[in-house]
Design a protein around this motif. Structure first.
Motif, PDB file in Angstrom:
ATOM      1  N   TRP A   1       0.834  -1.214   0.000  1.00  0.00           N
ATOM      2  CA  TRP A   1       0.000   0.000   0.000  1.00  0.00           C
ATOM      3  C   TRP A   1       0.865   1.258   0.000  1.00  0.00           C
ATOM      4  O   TRP A   1       0.631   2.181  -0.789  1.00  0.00           O
ATOM      5  CB  TRP A   1      -0.915  -0.033   1.229  1.00  0.00           C
ATOM      6  CG  TRP A   1      -1.731   1.198   1.446  1.00  0.00           C
ATOM      7  CD1 TRP A   1      -2.649   1.737   0.592  1.00  0.00           C
ATOM      8  CD2 TRP A   1      -1.704   2.049   2.601  1.00  0.00           C
ATOM      9  NE1 TRP A   1      -3.206   2.866   1.145  1.00  0.00           N
ATOM     10  CE2 TRP A   1      -2.640   3.077   2.378  1.00  0.00           C
ATOM     11  CE3 TRP A   1      -0.984   2.026   3.797  1.00  0.00           C
ATOM     12  CZ2 TRP A   1      -2.874   4.083   3.308  1.00  0.00           C
ATOM     13  CZ3 TRP A   1      -1.223   3.016   4.728  1.00  0.00           C
ATOM     14  CH2 TRP A   1      -2.161   4.034   4.483  1.00  0.00           C
ATOM     15  N   ILE A   2       1.872   1.284   0.851  1.00  0.00           N
ATOM     16  CA  ILE A   2       2.773   2.434   0.910  1.00  0.00           C
ATOM     17  C   ILE A   2       3.557   2.565  -0.392  1.00  0.00           C
ATOM     18  O   ILE A   2       3.663   3.647  -0.977  1.00  0.00           O
ATOM     19  CB  ILE A   2       3.740   2.315   2.104  1.00  0.00           C
ATOM     20  CG1 ILE A   2       2.971   2.387   3.425  1.00  0.00           C
ATOM     21  CG2 ILE A   2       4.807   3.413   2.060  1.00  0.00           C
ATOM     22  CD1 ILE A   2       3.820   2.077   4.643  1.00  0.00           C
ATOM     23  N   GLY A   3       4.095   1.443  -0.864  1.00  0.00           N
ATOM     24  CA  GLY A   3       4.918   1.472  -2.074  1.00  0.00           C
ATOM     25  C   GLY A   3       4.161   1.916  -3.306  1.00  0.00           C
ATOM     26  O   GLY A   3       4.652   2.745  -4.086  1.00  0.00           O
ATOM     27  N   PHE A   4       2.947   1.408  -3.493  1.00  0.00           N
ATOM     28  CA  PHE A   4       2.170   1.765  -4.682  1.00  0.00           C
ATOM     29  C   PHE A   4       1.560   3.156  -4.554  1.00  0.00           C
ATOM     30  O   PHE A   4       1.265   3.796  -5.571  1.00  0.00           O
ATOM     31  CB  PHE A   4       1.097   0.717  -4.946  1.00  0.00           C
ATOM     32  CG  PHE A   4       1.619  -0.478  -5.684  1.00  0.00           C
ATOM     33  CD1 PHE A   4       1.556  -0.535  -7.071  1.00  0.00           C
ATOM     34  CD2 PHE A   4       2.188  -1.535  -5.006  1.00  0.00           C
ATOM     35  CE1 PHE A   4       2.046  -1.626  -7.765  1.00  0.00           C
ATOM     36  CE2 PHE A   4       2.683  -2.632  -5.689  1.00  0.00           C
ATOM     37  CZ  PHE A   4       2.618  -2.686  -7.075  1.00  0.00           C
ATOM     38  N   THR A   5       1.363   3.625  -3.329  1.00  0.00           N
ATOM     39  CA  THR A   5       0.971   5.027  -3.149  1.00  0.00           C
ATOM     40  C   THR A   5       2.090   5.941  -3.631  1.00  0.00           C
ATOM     41  O   THR A   5       1.853   6.925  -4.344  1.00  0.00           O
ATOM     42  CB  THR A   5       0.654   5.316  -1.668  1.00  0.00           C
ATOM     43  OG1 THR A   5      -0.465   4.531  -1.254  1.00  0.00           O
ATOM     44  CG2 THR A   5       0.324   6.797  -1.463  1.00  0.00           C
ATOM     45  N   LEU A   6       3.326   5.600  -3.262  1.00  0.00           N
ATOM     46  CA  LEU A   6       4.483   6.377  -3.722  1.00  0.00           C
ATOM     47  C   LEU A   6       4.687   6.229  -5.220  1.00  0.00           C
ATOM     48  O   LEU A   6       5.098   7.181  -5.893  1.00  0.00           O
ATOM     49  CB  LEU A   6       5.742   5.921  -2.974  1.00  0.00           C
ATOM     50  CG  LEU A   6       5.748   6.164  -1.457  1.00  0.00           C
ATOM     51  CD1 LEU A   6       6.989   5.551  -0.828  1.00  0.00           C
ATOM     52  CD2 LEU A   6       5.686   7.666  -1.154  1.00  0.00           C
ATOM     53  N   LEU A   7       4.391   5.045  -5.754  1.00  0.00           N
ATOM     54  CA  LEU A   7       4.520   4.813  -7.190  1.00  0.00           C
ATOM     55  C   LEU A   7       3.634   5.768  -7.988  1.00  0.00           C
ATOM     56  O   LEU A   7       4.023   6.226  -9.066  1.00  0.00           O
ATOM     57  CB  LEU A   7       4.163   3.367  -7.527  1.00  0.00           C
ATOM     58  CG  LEU A   7       4.273   2.952  -8.997  1.00  0.00           C
ATOM     59  CD1 LEU A   7       5.731   3.014  -9.464  1.00  0.00           C
ATOM     60  CD2 LEU A   7       3.696   1.557  -9.214  1.00  0.00           C
ATOM     61  N   GLY A   8       2.472   6.082  -7.438  1.00  0.00           N
ATOM     62  CA  GLY A   8       1.566   7.021  -8.079  1.00  0.00           C
ATOM     63  C   GLY A   8       1.803   8.448  -7.638  1.00  0.00           C
ATOM     64  O   GLY A   8       0.894   9.288  -7.754  1.00  0.00           O
ATOM     65  N   LEU A   9       2.993   8.716  -7.117  1.00  0.00           N
ATOM     66  CA  LEU A   9       3.372  10.063  -6.651  1.00  0.00           C
ATOM     67  C   LEU A   9       2.429  10.559  -5.549  1.00  0.00           C
ATOM     68  O   LEU A   9       2.153  11.750  -5.446  1.00  0.00           O
ATOM     69  CB  LEU A   9       3.391  11.053  -7.820  1.00  0.00           C
ATOM     70  CG  LEU A   9       4.299  10.674  -9.001  1.00  0.00           C
ATOM     71  CD1 LEU A   9       4.180  11.708 -10.110  1.00  0.00           C
ATOM     72  CD2 LEU A   9       5.752  10.543  -8.538  1.00  0.00           C
ATOM     73  N   VAL A  10       1.952   9.641  -4.744  1.00  0.00           N
ATOM     74  CA  VAL A  10       1.077   9.897  -3.598  1.00  0.00           C
ATOM     75  C   VAL A  10      -0.297  10.398  -4.052  1.00  0.00           C
ATOM     76  O   VAL A  10      -1.329   9.784  -3.775  1.00  0.00           O
ATOM     77  CB  VAL A  10       1.701  10.882  -2.591  1.00  0.00           C
ATOM     78  CG1 VAL A  10       0.741  11.108  -1.415  1.00  0.00           C
ATOM     79  CG2 VAL A  10       3.039  10.350  -2.086  1.00  0.00           C
ATOM     80  N   VAL A  11      -0.322  11.502  -4.770  1.00  0.00           N
ATOM     81  CA  VAL A  11      -1.583  12.125  -5.172  1.00  0.00           C
ATOM     82  C   VAL A  11      -2.413  11.172  -6.022  1.00  0.00           C
ATOM     83  O   VAL A  11      -3.621  11.010  -5.814  1.00  0.00           O
ATOM     84  CB  VAL A  11      -1.320  13.437  -5.948  1.00  0.00           C
ATOM     85  CG1 VAL A  11      -2.629  14.014  -6.483  1.00  0.00           C
ATOM     86  CG2 VAL A  11      -0.611  14.443  -5.064  1.00  0.00           C
ATOM     87  N   PHE A  12      -1.769  10.535  -7.003  1.00  0.00           N
ATOM     88  CA  PHE A  12      -2.486   9.645  -7.908  1.00  0.00           C
ATOM     89  C   PHE A  12      -2.404   8.179  -7.476  1.00  0.00           C
ATOM     90  O   PHE A  12      -3.095   7.325  -8.037  1.00  0.00           O
ATOM     91  CB  PHE A  12      -1.937   9.778  -9.329  1.00  0.00           C
ATOM     92  CG  PHE A  12      -2.071  11.151  -9.900  1.00  0.00           C
ATOM     93  CD1 PHE A  12      -3.303  11.666 -10.252  1.00  0.00           C
ATOM     94  CD2 PHE A  12      -0.953  11.960 -10.059  1.00  0.00           C
ATOM     95  CE1 PHE A  12      -3.437  12.941 -10.774  1.00  0.00           C
ATOM     96  CE2 PHE A  12      -1.058  13.237 -10.578  1.00  0.00           C
ATOM     97  CZ  PHE A  12      -2.306  13.733 -10.937  1.00  0.00           C
ATOM     98  N   GLY A  13      -1.576   7.889  -6.488  1.00  0.00           N
ATOM     99  CA  GLY A  13      -1.403   6.509  -6.074  1.00  0.00           C
ATOM    100  C   GLY A  13      -2.179   6.093  -4.849  1.00  0.00           C
ATOM    101  O   GLY A  13      -2.448   4.908  -4.651  1.00  0.00           O
ATOM    102  N   PHE A  14      -2.570   7.070  -4.009  1.00  0.00           N
ATOM    103  CA  PHE A  14      -3.198   6.730  -2.732  1.00  0.00           C
ATOM    104  C   PHE A  14      -4.503   5.964  -2.905  1.00  0.00           C
ATOM    105  O   PHE A  14      -4.706   4.905  -2.290  1.00  0.00           O
ATOM    106  CB  PHE A  14      -3.444   7.996  -1.907  1.00  0.00           C
ATOM    107  CG  PHE A  14      -4.207   7.743  -0.641  1.00  0.00           C
ATOM    108  CD1 PHE A  14      -3.573   7.217   0.472  1.00  0.00           C
ATOM    109  CD2 PHE A  14      -5.570   8.004  -0.565  1.00  0.00           C
ATOM    110  CE1 PHE A  14      -4.279   6.960   1.645  1.00  0.00           C
ATOM    111  CE2 PHE A  14      -6.278   7.752   0.598  1.00  0.00           C
ATOM    112  CZ  PHE A  14      -5.637   7.232   1.704  1.00  0.00           C
ATOM    113  N   PHE A  15      -5.390   6.470  -3.742  1.00  0.00           N
ATOM    114  CA  PHE A  15      -6.712   5.846  -3.852  1.00  0.00           C
ATOM    115  C   PHE A  15      -6.677   4.486  -4.552  1.00  0.00           C
ATOM    116  O   PHE A  15      -7.296   3.534  -4.052  1.00  0.00           O
ATOM    117  CB  PHE A  15      -7.702   6.806  -4.515  1.00  0.00           C
ATOM    118  CG  PHE A  15      -8.099   7.939  -3.616  1.00  0.00           C
ATOM    119  CD1 PHE A  15      -9.042   7.755  -2.620  1.00  0.00           C
ATOM    120  CD2 PHE A  15      -7.506   9.180  -3.741  1.00  0.00           C
ATOM    121  CE1 PHE A  15      -9.401   8.793  -1.769  1.00  0.00           C
ATOM    122  CE2 PHE A  15      -7.847  10.223  -2.894  1.00  0.00           C
ATOM    123  CZ  PHE A  15      -8.800  10.027  -1.904  1.00  0.00           C
TER     124      PHE A  15
END
Length: 206
Positions: A25-39
């Motif tokens: 969850w943390i890694g893929f949130t960062l993968l989406g630059l947080v803004v686009f990865g969190f959801f």
């Protein structure tokens, strides 16, 4: 002795699973630059946990997570955009009330706080409803709101659980890094799963 060893092994396995899904969850949130990865990362985490609750404990976690992440990337960000807009409007209202200081503002404070509380409770249902049912975004929001209204006990359970975990992770931040998101999602998903089953029984009766 074997039973104790089996229980210890099972507990270790589940601890590892929740830590792993939290790191994904943390890694893929960062993968989406947080803004686009969190959801999309959050939706993927809830989807995997839902499968665990349904007894599908042998699924390939990374592949399942990645498939949901890709498939729901744009749609989940659409839901995220709606939440950000609602949150922004609430923030602006609070900022305006704080600086207005008129008697009229004091009158509308209570309805606004009630609205904010309802929004927060609705959000607790959004992600579980999103992964459990195939609905349009507007239907997801509507159904989440209705479930929140008719299930006060489940609301209390989720709030109490989340608050309890917040204090635990606050004093043990290392645990929060490995389990903060996954355990919170598991609590929300498990509670909402009971709501879903209860609603399905009512449909069968009627």
């Amino acid at each position: 002795m074997n039973n104790a060893a089996n229980r210890a092994y099972a507990a270790t396995e589940w601890i590892t699973r929740f830590a792993y899904i939290n790191l994904l969850w943390i890694g893929f949130t960062l993968l989406g630059l947080v803004v686009f990865g969190f959801f999309p990362a959050t939706i993927s985490m809830f989807a995997v946990i839902r499968k665990w609750l349904m007894g599908e404990t042998d699924i390939p976690v990374f592949r399942t997570f990645w498939e949901y992440y890709k498939a729901e990337f744009f749609r989940s960000n659409g839901l995220g955009l709606i939440l950000v807009i609602v949150g922004g409007l609430i923030f602006l209202d609070l900022f305006f009330m704080r600086n207005a200081g008129s008697s009229f503002m004091s009158i509308i404070q209570i309805p606004l706080y009630i609205f904010m509380f309802a929004v927060v409770l609705t959000i607790l249902y959004l992600f579980p409803v999103y992964v459990h049912y195939e609905l349009k975004l507007t239907q997801i929001i509507k159904n989440s709101f209705l479930m929140m209204l008719i299930n006060p006990i489940e609301n209390i359970v989720m709030i109490a659980g989340i608050v309890s975990m917040y204090f635990v992770f606050r004093f043990l931040p290392g645990l929060g890094f490995f389990f903060g998101g996954s355990l919170t999602a598991a609590l929300m998903m498990a509670t909402c799963f009971l709501v879903f089953k209860k609603m399905d029984k009512k449909k069968q009766i009627t």
